[in-house]
Design a protein around this motif. Structure first.
Motif, PDB file in Angstrom:
ATOM      1  N   ARG A  52       0.817  -1.218   0.000  1.00 52.70           N
ATOM      2  CA  ARG A  52       0.000   0.000   0.000  1.00 52.70           C
ATOM      3  C   ARG A  52       0.853   1.270   0.000  1.00 52.70           C
ATOM      4  NH1 ARG A  52      -5.135   0.909   1.623  1.00 52.70           N
ATOM      5  NH2 ARG A  52      -5.317  -1.252   2.300  1.00 52.70           N
ATOM      6  N   ASN A  53       1.840   1.322   0.880  1.00 47.92           N
ATOM      7  CA  ASN A  53       2.666   2.533   0.997  1.00 47.92           C
ATOM      8  C   ASN A  53       3.525   2.767  -0.235  1.00 47.92           C
ATOM      9  OD1 ASN A  53       1.661   3.251   3.540  1.00 47.92           O
ATOM     10  ND2 ASN A  53       3.102   1.896   4.566  1.00 47.92           N
ATOM     11  N   GLN A  54       4.058   1.691  -0.812  1.00 38.31           N
ATOM     12  CA  GLN A  54       4.873   1.858  -2.013  1.00 38.31           C
ATOM     13  C   GLN A  54       4.016   2.321  -3.185  1.00 38.31           C
ATOM     14  OE1 GLN A  54       7.502  -1.392  -2.953  1.00 38.31           O
ATOM     15  NE2 GLN A  54       8.315  -1.480  -0.884  1.00 38.31           N
ATOM     16  N   PHE A  55       2.818   1.752  -3.323  1.00 38.67           N
ATOM     17  CA  PHE A  55       1.944   2.177  -4.415  1.00 38.67           C
ATOM     18  C   PHE A  55       1.545   3.645  -4.230  1.00 38.67           C
ATOM     19  CE2 PHE A  55      -2.298   2.527  -6.450  1.00 38.67           C
ATOM     20  CZ  PHE A  55      -1.867   2.391  -7.766  1.00 38.67           C
ATOM     21  N   ARG A  56       1.248   4.035  -3.008  1.00 33.98           N
ATOM     22  CA  ARG A  56       0.910   5.432  -2.719  1.00 33.98           C
ATOM     23  C   ARG A  56       2.097   6.339  -3.096  1.00 33.98           C
ATOM     24  NH1 ARG A  56      -0.317   5.107   2.566  1.00 33.98           N
ATOM     25  NH2 ARG A  56      -2.484   4.687   2.114  1.00 33.98           N
ATOM     26  N   GLN A  57       3.314   5.922  -2.756  1.00 37.84           N
ATOM     27  CA  GLN A  57       4.495   6.720  -3.074  1.00 37.84           C
ATOM     28  C   GLN A  57       4.681   6.879  -4.581  1.00 37.84           C
ATOM     29  OE1 GLN A  57       6.491   8.376  -0.786  1.00 37.84           O
ATOM     30  NE2 GLN A  57       7.140   9.368  -2.667  1.00 37.84           N
ATOM     31  N   VAL A  58       4.426   5.813  -5.328  1.00 35.84           N
ATOM     32  CA  VAL A  58       4.524   5.882  -6.787  1.00 35.84           C
ATOM     33  C   VAL A  58       3.525   6.916  -7.323  1.00 35.84           C
ATOM     34  CG1 VAL A  58       4.098   4.610  -8.936  1.00 35.84           C
ATOM     35  CG2 VAL A  58       5.465   3.567  -7.111  1.00 35.84           C
ATOM     36  N   LEU A  59       2.284   6.843  -6.878  1.00 36.33           N
ATOM     37  CA  LEU A  59       1.283   7.807  -7.339  1.00 36.33           C
ATOM     38  C   LEU A  59       1.686   9.239  -6.991  1.00 36.33           C
ATOM     39  CD1 LEU A  59      -2.152   6.095  -6.564  1.00 36.33           C
ATOM     40  CD2 LEU A  59      -1.020   6.365  -8.779  1.00 36.33           C
ATOM     41  N   LEU A  60       2.152   9.447  -5.764  1.00 33.14           N
ATOM     42  CA  LEU A  60       2.596  10.789  -5.372  1.00 33.14           C
ATOM     43  C   LEU A  60       3.722  11.287  -6.271  1.00 33.14           C
ATOM     44  CD1 LEU A  60       2.519  10.444  -1.484  1.00 33.14           C
ATOM     45  CD2 LEU A  60       1.156  12.056  -2.835  1.00 33.14           C
ATOM     46  N   ASN A  61       4.717  10.437  -6.531  1.00 35.62           N
ATOM     47  CA  ASN A  61       5.838  10.833  -7.388  1.00 35.62           C
ATOM     48  C   ASN A  61       5.361  11.194  -8.793  1.00 35.62           C
ATOM     49  OD1 ASN A  61       7.664  10.387  -5.331  1.00 35.62           O
ATOM     50  ND2 ASN A  61       8.542   8.535  -6.219  1.00 35.62           N
ATOM     51  N   LEU A  62       4.512  10.348  -9.372  1.00 33.17           N
ATOM     52  CA  LEU A  62       4.047  10.589 -10.734  1.00 33.17           C
ATOM     53  C   LEU A  62       3.191  11.845 -10.818  1.00 33.17           C
ATOM     54  CD1 LEU A  62       3.198   6.959 -11.907  1.00 33.17           C
ATOM     55  CD2 LEU A  62       5.267   8.289 -12.368  1.00 33.17           C
ATOM     56  N   LEU A  63       2.322  12.047  -9.834  1.00 36.19           N
ATOM     57  CA  LEU A  63       1.469  13.229  -9.850  1.00 36.19           C
ATOM     58  C   LEU A  63       2.264  14.511  -9.637  1.00 36.19           C
ATOM     59  CD1 LEU A  63      -1.571  11.744  -7.957  1.00 36.19           C
ATOM     60  CD2 LEU A  63      -1.546  12.555 -10.331  1.00 36.19           C
ATOM     61  N   ARG A  64       3.257  14.461  -8.771  1.00 33.29           N
ATOM     62  CA  ARG A  64       4.086  15.664  -8.563  1.00 33.29           C
ATOM     63  C   ARG A  64       4.917  15.976  -9.818  1.00 33.29           C
ATOM     64  NH1 ARG A  64       4.420  14.998  -2.527  1.00 33.29           N
ATOM     65  NH2 ARG A  64       2.996  16.646  -1.880  1.00 33.29           N
ATOM     66  N   ASN A  65       5.412  14.929 -10.491  1.00 36.65           N
ATOM     67  CA  ASN A  65       6.129  15.170 -11.757  1.00 36.65           C
ATOM     68  C   ASN A  65       5.205  15.831 -12.776  1.00 36.65           C
ATOM     69  OD1 ASN A  65       8.630  14.229 -11.010  1.00 36.65           O
ATOM     70  ND2 ASN A  65       8.384  12.226 -11.943  1.00 36.65           N
ATOM     71  N   SER A  66       3.964  15.344 -12.852  1.00 36.22           N
ATOM     72  CA  SER A  66       3.004  15.941 -13.783  1.00 36.22           C
ATOM     73  C   SER A  66       2.754  17.403 -13.433  1.00 36.22           C
ATOM     74  CB  SER A  66       1.684  15.164 -13.753  1.00 36.22           C
ATOM     75  OG  SER A  66       1.823  13.914 -14.374  1.00 36.22           O
ATOM     76  N   GLN A  67       2.569  17.679 -12.167  1.00 34.84           N
ATOM     77  CA  GLN A  67       2.330  19.062 -11.735  1.00 34.84           C
ATOM     78  C   GLN A  67       3.515  19.949 -12.094  1.00 34.84           C
ATOM     79  OE1 GLN A  67       3.979  20.436  -8.479  1.00 34.84           O
ATOM     80  NE2 GLN A  67       3.488  22.278  -9.619  1.00 34.84           N
ATOM     81  N   GLU A  68       4.722  19.459 -11.897  1.00 32.32           N
ATOM     82  CA  GLU A  68       5.918  20.254 -12.186  1.00 32.32           C
ATOM     83  C   GLU A  68       6.085  20.501 -13.684  1.00 32.32           C
ATOM     84  OE1 GLU A  68       8.871  17.961 -10.153  1.00 32.32           O
ATOM     85  OE2 GLU A  68       8.370  18.837  -8.211  1.00 32.32           O
ATOM     86  N   ALA A  69       5.471  19.666 -14.513  1.00 32.27           N
ATOM     87  CA  ALA A  69       5.536  19.854 -15.964  1.00 32.27           C
ATOM     88  C   ALA A  69       4.516  20.882 -16.443  1.00 32.27           C
ATOM     89  CB  ALA A  69       5.308  18.515 -16.665  1.00 32.27           C
ATOM     90  N   MET A  70       3.747  21.447 -15.493  1.00 32.26           N
ATOM     91  CA  MET A  70       2.727  22.442 -15.831  1.00 32.26           C
ATOM     92  C   MET A  70       2.932  23.700 -14.989  1.00 32.26           C
ATOM     93  SD  MET A  70      -0.593  19.941 -16.254  1.00 32.26           S
ATOM     94  CE  MET A  70      -0.541  19.378 -14.570  1.00 32.26           C
ATOM     95  N   PRO A  71       4.021  24.422 -15.210  1.00 31.67           N
ATOM     96  CA  PRO A  71       4.324  25.574 -14.355  1.00 31.67           C
ATOM     97  C   PRO A  71       3.273  26.674 -14.400  1.00 31.67           C
ATOM     98  CG  PRO A  71       5.751  25.539 -16.271  1.00 31.67           C
ATOM     99  CD  PRO A  71       4.991  24.252 -16.279  1.00 31.67           C
ATOM    100  N   ASP A  72       2.476  26.712 -15.456  1.00 33.40           N
ATOM    101  CA  ASP A  72       1.429  27.728 -15.569  1.00 33.40           C
ATOM    102  C   ASP A  72       0.045  27.151 -15.304  1.00 33.40           C
ATOM    103  OD1 ASP A  72       3.353  29.661 -16.292  1.00 33.40           O
ATOM    104  OD2 ASP A  72       3.321  28.921 -18.355  1.00 33.40           O
ATOM    105  N   GLY A  73       0.004  25.958 -14.700  1.00 35.74           N
ATOM    106  CA  GLY A  73      -1.266  25.311 -14.421  1.00 35.74           C
ATOM    107  C   GLY A  73      -1.655  24.351 -15.529  1.00 35.74           C
ATOM    108  N   GLY A  74      -2.708  23.609 -15.295  1.00 35.54           N
ATOM    109  CA  GLY A  74      -3.170  22.635 -16.277  1.00 35.54           C
ATOM    110  C   GLY A  74      -4.077  21.617 -15.614  1.00 35.54           C
ATOM    111  N   LYS A  75      -4.139  20.450 -16.224  1.00 40.27           N
ATOM    112  CA  LYS A  75      -5.050  19.422 -15.730  1.00 40.27           C
ATOM    113  C   LYS A  75      -4.353  18.067 -15.723  1.00 40.27           C
ATOM    114  CE  LYS A  75      -9.483  17.237 -16.658  1.00 40.27           C
ATOM    115  NZ  LYS A  75     -10.615  17.122 -17.571  1.00 40.27           N
ATOM    116  N   ILE A  76      -4.613  17.307 -14.658  1.00 38.97           N
ATOM    117  CA  ILE A  76      -4.128  15.935 -14.539  1.00 38.97           C
ATOM    118  C   ILE A  76      -5.352  15.033 -14.388  1.00 38.97           C
ATOM    119  CG2 ILE A  76      -2.809  14.273 -13.173  1.00 38.97           C
ATOM    120  CD1 ILE A  76      -1.147  16.674 -12.129  1.00 38.97           C
ATOM    121  N   THR A  77      -5.373  13.962 -15.143  1.00 38.97           N
ATOM    122  CA  THR A  77      -6.436  12.972 -15.032  1.00 38.97           C
ATOM    123  C   THR A  77      -5.819  11.636 -14.663  1.00 38.97           C
ATOM    124  OG1 THR A  77      -7.723  14.118 -16.734  1.00 38.97           O
ATOM    125  CG2 THR A  77      -8.368  11.850 -16.211  1.00 38.97           C
TER     126      THR A  77
END
Length: 168
Positions: A52-77
């Motif tokens: 559970r914790n490792q899967f949660r960490q993977v999701l957090l890492n991937l979502l934060r990378n996505s957010q950082e790729a959108m410095p002016d905002g955007g959308k993540i699905t």
């Protein structure tokens, strides 16, 4: 922690539930950054034996990378679906700056910083995606990326169906 990956603590996990928890956790931060986050999980996903914790960490890492790729905002699905073979596929799609086709093959190697790939992320060590891949592969899954510069990136985690808590 990097040199020695943590021992797996496998348990029956609801992938949708963990995804919802991660979205709820990140929503206030992402809202301040003008990044919308949406969970699109069709139907009920089968439970899987995962850490559970490792899967949660993977999701957090991937979502934060996505957010950082959108410095002016955007959308993540975040999309979740069951495959015909019983595997669960979780896709994280962003509307960020994207990654070049030349950079994709090295994306999950250690010390590969996305900052060096799209020049928007600064200060990363280049371990996040390497660790995410190691954690997913360690649980019998795969992770891949597809991207179009200027349009965004899709990260796909595929987790196999398991019939017990024994590792494959």
């Amino acid at each position: 922690q990097f040199a020695r990956m943590p021992r797996l603590e496998l348990e029956q996990v609801d992938v949708r539930e963990i995804s919802e928890q991660v979205v709820k956790f990140l929503a206030p931060e992402f809202e301040r950054l003008s990044v919308g986050i949406e969970l699109d999980v069709a139907g009920r996903l089968p439970s899987l034996y995962l850490d559970r914790n490792q899967f949660r960490q993977v999701l957090l890492n991937l979502l934060r990378n996505s957010q950082e790729a959108m410095p002016d905002g955007g959308k993540i699905t975040i999309r979740g679906r069951e495959e015909p073979d019983g595997a669960v596929e979780v896709g994280i799609l962003d509307t960020g700056v994207g990654i070049t086709k030349e950079a994709l093959p090295n994306l999950f190697e250690q010390f590969t910083s996305i900052g060096g790939i799209h020049d928007r992320k600064m200060g990363g060590l280049g371990l996040g995606l390497f660790i995410a891949k190691s954690l997913i592969v360690g649980q019998g899954g795969t992770i891949s990326a597809d991207s179009t510069p200027g349009e965004g990136t899709l990260m796909t985690v595929r987790l196999p169906k398991q019939t017990s808590n024994a590792q494959s």
